[in-house]
Design a protein around this motif. Structure first.
Motif, mmCIF file in Angstrom:
data_model
loop_
_atom_site.group_PDB
_atom_site.id
_atom_site.type_symbol
_atom_site.label_atom_id
_atom_site.label_comp_id
_atom_site.label_asym_id
_atom_site.label_seq_id
_atom_site.Cartn_x
_atom_site.Cartn_y
_atom_site.Cartn_z
ATOM 1 N N ASN A 167 -70.305 84.582 84.246
ATOM 2 C CA ASN A 167 -70.315 83.460 84.727
ATOM 3 C C ASN A 167 -68.721 82.944 85.231
ATOM 4 N N PHE A 210 -66.056 75.645 73.108
ATOM 5 C CA PHE A 210 -66.237 74.330 73.045
ATOM 6 C C PHE A 210 -66.974 73.939 72.050
ATOM 7 N N LEU A 262 -62.313 65.281 81.799
ATOM 8 C CA LEU A 262 -61.535 66.631 81.845
ATOM 9 C C LEU A 262 -61.906 67.129 83.206
ATOM 10 N N PHE A 287 -61.830 69.852 86.373
ATOM 11 C CA PHE A 287 -61.762 71.193 86.556
ATOM 12 C C PHE A 287 -61.668 71.113 88.182
ATOM 13 N N ASN A 310 -71.193 78.023 88.914
ATOM 14 C CA ASN A 310 -70.769 79.268 88.017
ATOM 15 C C ASN A 310 -69.926 78.686 86.974
ATOM 16 N N LEU A 311 -68.942 77.541 87.529
ATOM 17 C CA LEU A 311 -68.006 76.932 86.567
ATOM 18 C C LEU A 311 -68.553 76.341 85.388
ATOM 19 N N VAL A 334 -57.326 70.382 84.680
ATOM 20 C CA VAL A 334 -56.917 71.682 84.426
ATOM 21 C C VAL A 334 -56.926 72.441 85.635
ATOM 22 N N ASP A 335 -55.659 73.083 85.864
ATOM 23 C CA ASP A 335 -55.458 73.656 87.219
ATOM 24 C C ASP A 335 -55.517 75.128 86.876
ATOM 25 N N LEU A 336 -56.449 75.814 87.224
ATOM 26 C CA LEU A 336 -56.643 77.195 86.980
ATOM 27 C C LEU A 336 -55.536 78.130 87.581
ATOM 28 N N VAL A 347 -66.836 66.412 81.590
ATOM 29 C CA VAL A 347 -66.143 67.491 82.358
ATOM 30 C C VAL A 347 -66.744 67.479 83.675
ATOM 31 N N ALA A 353 -66.998 82.470 88.496
ATOM 32 C CA ALA A 353 -66.143 81.295 88.902
ATOM 33 C C ALA A 353 -64.848 81.033 89.398
ATOM 34 N N PRO A 412 -60.592 71.166 92.111
ATOM 35 C CA PRO A 412 -58.982 71.015 92.579
ATOM 36 C C PRO A 412 -58.935 69.892 93.646
ATOM 37 N N TYR A 456 -69.429 79.142 77.255
ATOM 38 C CA TYR A 456 -68.180 79.444 76.672
ATOM 39 C C TYR A 456 -67.964 79.020 75.120
ATOM 40 N N GLN A 515 -71.845 76.829 84.271
ATOM 41 C CA GLN A 515 -72.416 77.571 83.400
ATOM 42 C C GLN A 515 -71.285 78.166 82.542
ATOM 43 N N ALA A 516 -70.285 78.703 83.203
ATOM 44 C CA ALA A 516 -69.267 79.429 82.224
ATOM 45 C C ALA A 516 -68.804 78.515 80.864
ATOM 46 N N LEU A 517 -68.465 77.227 81.546
ATOM 47 C CA LEU A 517 -67.972 76.160 80.266
ATOM 48 C C LEU A 517 -68.860 75.784 79.535
#
Lengths: 227, 227
Positions: free
Chosen positions: B96, A107, A177, A179, A96-97, A195-197, A153, B100, A181, A104, A99-101
């Motif tokens: 997404n 970028f 980069l 993402f 999911n992440l 990147v700490d969401l 990434v 995520a 945790p 997005y 895919q989201a990136l």
């Protein structure tokens, strides 16, 4: 770019330049032509002296009573950050992440087109996300070499983060980069940003706690600000 | 929490506290019991005097030659940030990014359990993501009221960001974390933090540009650091 010697800019200043850039782009969109260090400071949540100091590293000084020229400052910061050309990135992880990136728009629009997405999961390989076909992680070296990718990434779960970073470094990537945790170890000379969401949520919770201890607001009720 | 008066902490310090917290948690995991302001400064990329000043707002001072006690400092920062209890969040957008974020273990683990995910798309409503069933955006007020949600997360495309923010505010949310690449306007008294996923990439590109102008590295080739 090559017409003047590069000075070393302090890391803290480098971290603030993208923030100024975002504010300046918003001002430019609103047809604002000049901005004072005080205005930039207020928008950016720092003090004006620091803004002037930060911008002085770019060799730029505001004019008293006029301020800085917004578009020229955008140009200068972009040049300093290396944003006057594209930096293709490769994303490890097509969940999911990832895919989201990949989907997005920000970028590519900001100069970081997605050159490739890789995963280990056979069920994901071959699918197209954000206009990019997912390839097997073993193809990382070819993607990095053929598209001159410098930035990778990491968008995998915590347990896979170190392996993803190791593979990126081995493939020739020099900036990562992260993402996930998880803390990743890299050889000297490789840049890593994390990147700490949840970090921004912690800043919000500070304000919510301040609010509840000072205003005694009733949680969950429609508050005055919404009226 | 109520045993002492709350002081106003400067915004810049508030922004750094979660960074210190992350570093301290990593130190605690590595069984490190004490840390000096110099060590924290180096890890956090700020100077030691600033670390000491920031931590002094918590009423804490390191002991010369010993430093700060890691676990107690974690406790103090968590208390200051309001992390000694949970802040349920509601996510607007089940695409997404919303998926995520909902599936990202870090939120719940850090005290921000996902109380709900809403969307306008009928095809998404009823599906379960990250253990949470997606509900219609019209149910936002009920979710916010029943779970005492103070923080909303905007995870929709740029075009839907303002509407999502308006609905969150109307539902009673007082803090918003905005992931959409768009500026949102909110009434006075509502806190907004923006996560710009490209910002960290801009910091990396600065370093890549510095690298290429100083080292004349061949892009895309296997670099020495990976050997």
């Amino acid at each position: 770019m090559a017409d003047r010697p590069r000075r070393r800019i302090p890391e803290a200043t480098v971290s603030r330049l993208p923030v100024y850039l975002r504010l300046l782009n918003e001002l430019a969109d609103a047809e604002t032509h000049h901005v004072s260090s005080e205005q930039l400071a207020e928008l950016g949540g720092v003090n004006a002296a620091k803004v002037r100091k930060d911008l002085s590293y770019l060799g730029t000084y505001g004019v008293r009573g006029v301020g800085y020229e917004v578009r020229y400052l955008v140009y200068q910061i972009e040049r300093e950050l290396g944003l006057n050309h594209d930096w293709p990135v490769v994303i490890v992880g097509a969940g999911n992440l990832g895919q989201a990136l990949s989907g997005y728009g920000g970028f590519g629009q900001k100069g970081f087109p997605v050159a490739g997405v890789v995963d280990v999961d056979p069920s994901k390989i071959g699918s197209v996300i954000g206009g990019v076909r997912v390839r097997h992680i073993d193809e990382l070296p070819q993607i990095v070499a053929s598209r001159s990718v410098a930035i990778g990434v990491v968008a995998v779960p915590a347990t896979g983060a170190q392996d993803a970073a190791d593979r990126l470094v081995k493939a020739g990537v020099t900036s990562i980069l992260n993402f996930a945790p998880a803390v990743i170890a890299v050889p000297r000379g490789i840049n890593v940003r994390k990147v700490d969401l949840a970090l921004e949520l912690q800043i919000l919770s500070y304000h919510e706690q301040s609010r509840s201890t000072t205003l005694r607001a009733v949680p969950g009720s429609g508050k005055s600000a919404s009226a």
